[in-house]
Design a protein around this motif. Structure first.
Motif, PDB file in Angstrom:
ATOM      1  N   UNK A   1       0.823  -1.213   0.000  1.00  0.00           N
ATOM      2  CA  UNK A   1       0.000   0.000   0.000  1.00  0.00           C
ATOM      3  C   UNK A   1       0.857   1.262   0.000  1.00  0.00           C
ATOM      4  N   UNK A   2       1.932   1.266   0.787  1.00  0.00           N
ATOM      5  CA  UNK A   2       2.825   2.426   0.813  1.00  0.00           C
ATOM      6  C   UNK A   2       3.504   2.596  -0.542  1.00  0.00           C
ATOM      7  N   UNK A   3       3.940   1.495  -1.137  1.00  0.00           N
ATOM      8  CA  UNK A   3       4.583   1.570  -2.455  1.00  0.00           C
ATOM      9  C   UNK A   3       3.639   2.068  -3.528  1.00  0.00           C
ATOM     10  N   UNK A   4       2.398   1.596  -3.483  1.00  0.00           N
ATOM     11  CA  UNK A   4       1.425   2.050  -4.478  1.00  0.00           C
ATOM     12  C   UNK A   4       1.113   3.537  -4.307  1.00  0.00           C
ATOM     13  N   UNK A   5       0.991   3.992  -3.075  1.00  0.00           N
ATOM     14  CA  UNK A   5       0.731   5.415  -2.829  1.00  0.00           C
ATOM     15  C   UNK A   5       1.907   6.266  -3.303  1.00  0.00           C
ATOM     16  N   UNK A   6       3.130   5.804  -3.057  1.00  0.00           N
ATOM     17  CA  UNK A   6       4.306   6.542  -3.514  1.00  0.00           C
ATOM     18  C   UNK A   6       4.376   6.555  -5.040  1.00  0.00           C
TER      19      UNK A   6
END
Length: 69
Positions: free
Chosen positions: A46-51
């Motif tokens: 989720x953090x990678x997708x948001x970034x």
């Protein structure tokens, strides 16, 4: 060092002994193996997708070409 339990403390100590029974300790961990790793991996996703979405936003001109022929 510590004060004696007295009658009330001994009563509650005996009442809470069932919580330390081996059948009840760590049951969730044994019932769901790999759940912790899965939650951490999903959080990283989720953090990678948001970034990725923040750094590589699609340009607004790409959306306007699909309506005109």
């Amino acid at each position: 060092m510590s004060k004696p339990l007295g009658k009330t403390g001994e009563f509650f100590k005996r009442r809470d002994e069932w919580r330390k029974h081996p059948m009840l300790s760590n049951q969730l961990r044994h019932a769901t193996p790999g759940l912790g790793i899965a939650i951490v991996a999903f959080g990283i996703y989720l953090v990678g997708e948001a970034a990725y979405d923040r750094f590589f936003q699609p340009s607004t001109s790409a959306h306007s070409h699909s309506n005109s022929h």
